[in-house]
Design an enzyme around this catalytic site. Structure first.
Site, mmCIF file in Angstrom:
data_model
loop_
_atom_site.group_PDB
_atom_site.id
_atom_site.type_symbol
_atom_site.label_atom_id
_atom_site.label_comp_id
_atom_site.label_asym_id
_atom_site.label_seq_id
_atom_site.Cartn_x
_atom_site.Cartn_y
_atom_site.Cartn_z
ATOM 1 N N SER A 32 0.856 -1.203 0.000
ATOM 2 C CA SER A 32 0.000 0.000 0.000
ATOM 3 C C SER A 32 0.887 1.246 0.000
ATOM 4 C CB SER A 32 -0.865 0.003 1.268
ATOM 5 O OG SER A 32 -1.474 1.259 1.452
ATOM 6 N N TYR A 72 -2.058 -0.636 10.484
ATOM 7 C CA TYR A 72 -2.130 -0.952 9.053
ATOM 8 C C TYR A 72 -0.865 -0.492 8.329
ATOM 9 C CZ TYR A 72 -3.852 -1.199 4.255
ATOM 10 O OH TYR A 72 -3.990 -1.490 2.911
HETATM 11 N N1 NAP Z 1 -8.800 -1.044 -1.300
HETATM 12 C C1 NAP Z 1 -7.791 -0.209 -1.159
HETATM 13 O O1 NAP Z 1 -7.951 1.038 -1.234
HETATM 14 C C2 NAP Z 1 -6.406 -0.747 -0.930
HETATM 15 C C3 NAP Z 1 -5.340 0.147 -1.050
HETATM 16 C C4 NAP Z 1 -4.044 -0.312 -0.843
HETATM 17 C C5 NAP Z 1 -3.819 -1.641 -0.544
HETATM 18 N N2 NAP Z 1 -4.870 -2.492 -0.420
HETATM 19 C C6 NAP Z 1 -4.573 -3.880 -0.085
HETATM 20 O O2 NAP Z 1 -5.118 -4.731 -1.042
HETATM 21 C C7 NAP Z 1 -5.458 -5.991 -0.464
HETATM 22 C C8 NAP Z 1 -6.890 -6.348 -0.813
HETATM 23 O O3 NAP Z 1 -7.726 -5.305 -0.302
HETATM 24 P P1 NAP Z 1 -9.233 -5.123 -0.761
HETATM 25 O O4 NAP Z 1 -9.481 -3.674 -0.772
HETATM 26 O O5 NAP Z 1 -9.506 -5.938 -1.968
HETATM 27 O O6 NAP Z 1 -9.967 -5.740 0.522
HETATM 28 P P2 NAP Z 1 -11.302 -6.630 0.704
HETATM 29 O O7 NAP Z 1 -12.259 -6.367 -0.392
HETATM 30 O O8 NAP Z 1 -11.709 -6.441 2.119
HETATM 31 O O9 NAP Z 1 -10.738 -8.128 0.505
HETATM 32 C C9 NAP Z 1 -9.879 -8.712 1.433
HETATM 33 C C10 NAP Z 1 -9.658 -10.158 1.052
HETATM 34 O O10 NAP Z 1 -8.736 -10.743 1.978
HETATM 35 C C11 NAP Z 1 -9.275 -11.980 2.414
HETATM 36 N N3 NAP Z 1 -8.809 -12.279 3.760
HETATM 37 C C12 NAP Z 1 -8.877 -11.505 4.879
HETATM 38 N N4 NAP Z 1 -8.375 -12.149 5.929
HETATM 39 C C13 NAP Z 1 -7.984 -13.371 5.481
HETATM 40 C C14 NAP Z 1 -7.389 -14.503 6.082
HETATM 41 N N5 NAP Z 1 -7.095 -14.509 7.395
HETATM 42 N N6 NAP Z 1 -7.115 -15.592 5.317
HETATM 43 C C15 NAP Z 1 -7.421 -15.601 4.002
HETATM 44 N N7 NAP Z 1 -7.968 -14.552 3.355
HETATM 45 C C16 NAP Z 1 -8.253 -13.454 4.098
HETATM 46 C C17 NAP Z 1 -10.795 -11.824 2.347
HETATM 47 O O11 NAP Z 1 -11.405 -13.083 2.152
HETATM 48 P P3 NAP Z 1 -12.228 -13.935 3.246
HETATM 49 O O12 NAP Z 1 -12.899 -12.956 4.164
HETATM 50 O O13 NAP Z 1 -13.185 -14.726 2.406
HETATM 51 O O14 NAP Z 1 -11.214 -14.792 3.910
HETATM 52 C C18 NAP Z 1 -10.919 -10.986 1.088
HETATM 53 O O15 NAP Z 1 -10.940 -11.841 -0.038
HETATM 54 C C19 NAP Z 1 -5.204 -5.843 1.034
HETATM 55 O O16 NAP Z 1 -3.942 -6.388 1.355
HETATM 56 C C20 NAP Z 1 -5.192 -4.340 1.236
HETATM 57 O O17 NAP Z 1 -4.428 -3.941 2.336
HETATM 58 C C21 NAP Z 1 -6.157 -2.076 -0.609
#
Ligand code: NAP
Length: 255
Positions: free
Chosen positions: A141, A154
């Site tokens: 991130s 975070y």
């Molecule tokens: N959205 C943003 O603005 C943003 C910006 C920068 C970086 N990111 C990074 O991008 C990544 C994805 O984010 P997102 O925005 O797509 O979030 P999201 O929609 O909340 O998705 C998170 C995913 O992680 C999985 N997960 C969470 N805990 C888990 C565990 N213990 N074991 C296995 N799977 C797990 C969830 O699946 P289950 O609940 O089904 O397990 C879900 O598929 C993250 O690392 C986040 O920090 C996001």
């Protein structure tokens, strides 16, 4: 990149970025292993991928569980063959209240975002080393670069993740394994949904997925986007602390 010859394991595939990457890479011909805890949701995504002519399997696992991740890796290899790429994307976000710091909450964030990624790597890397080929991708991130308000756990977890993968890159490059660290800004996913704070230059999921896939194809070592926010963050990195504090203290994105 010839995606049709690639077997890819994606963690956090049931939602947001992981889901978007899973469907896009399957559309491009990759055979994909979808890792997440919610098997029912993974099942729906696999049905959609199959309808569109792609190939994917669901691998229900918690990334914090080293044994479950190794089993998932073995199941993917047994189904589609050797794993060419891991996208360590699973992650959670949380608001850190400094005046009411909860160590258990900090530990939970590190456990998923850092230890979970390490378990994911450990599950796939022995065979990559043996084959002298492979590609590890971390979804970090822009929050990894400097501290921002209410994001201590975070941001620190993402700084640790980036440093972890950079170190892996130095160790694994001579063994024929590429490492790419992605630093996204704000993307419209369930993780950012519901926040009232203004998130500058927030991107649509599809646009972000295309940018991530492009960076993977170019085997970028590190890729930060969108360029507007990445430039502001880079400026913040060379700012003296007194100036950084004045500007950053007013920039909470977690309201
Ligand atoms: N959205 C943003 O603005 C943003 C910006 C920068 C970086 N990111 C990074 O991008 C990544 C994805 O984010 P997102 O925005 O797509 O979030 P999201 O929609 O909340 O998705 C998170 C995913 O992680 C999985 N997960 C969470 N805990 C888990 C565990 N213990 N074991 C296995 N799977 C797990 C969830 O699946 P289950 O609940 O089904 O397990 C879900 O598929 C993250 O690392 C986040 O920090 C996001």
């Amino acid at each position: 990149m010839d995606w049709q010859s690639k077997v890819v394991m994606i963690t956090g595939a049931s939602s947001g970025i992981g889901r978007g990457l899973s469907t896009e890479l399957a559309r491009r011909g990759a055979r994909v292993g979808l890792v997440a805890r919610r098997l029912d949701v993974l099942g729906e995504i696999i049905q959609k991928i199959s309808r569109d002519g792609g190939e994917a399997i669901a691998l229900a696992a918690d990334v914090q569980d080293t044994m479950a991740m190794r089993k998932a890796s073995q199941q993917l290899q047994a189904t589609f063959g050797p794993i060419d790429m891991l996208i360590a994307n699973a992650g959670i976000g949380t608001t850190t209240e400094a005046s009411n710091l909860q160590p258990a909450e900090v530990a939970r964030v590190f456990s998923v975002n850092v230890i979970g990624a390490a378990s994911s790597v450990a599950a796939v890397v022995p065979e990559m080393i043996e084959r002298r080929r492979g590609h590890l991708v971390a979804i970090s991130s822009l929050a990894a670069y400097r501290g921002i308000p209410k994001s201590a756990a975070y941001g620190a977890s993402k700084a640790a993740l980036s440093c972890f993968f950079e170190s892996l890159r130095l160790d694994l490059q001579p063994k024929g394994i590429d490492v790419t660290i992605i630093h996204p800004g704000f993307i419209k996913t369930p993780l950012t949904a519901g926040r009232e704070a203004k998130m500058p230059f927030i991107m649509e999921l599809d646009d972000a997925v295309k940018k991530i896939v492009g960076a993977i194809e170019r085997k970028r070592k590190s890729y930060a986007f969108p360029w507007q926010l990445a430039s502001i963050v880079r400026l913040g990195m060379v700012m003296p602390n007194f100036l950084y504090d004045r500007i950053a203290a007013r920039s909470s994105f977690r309201e």
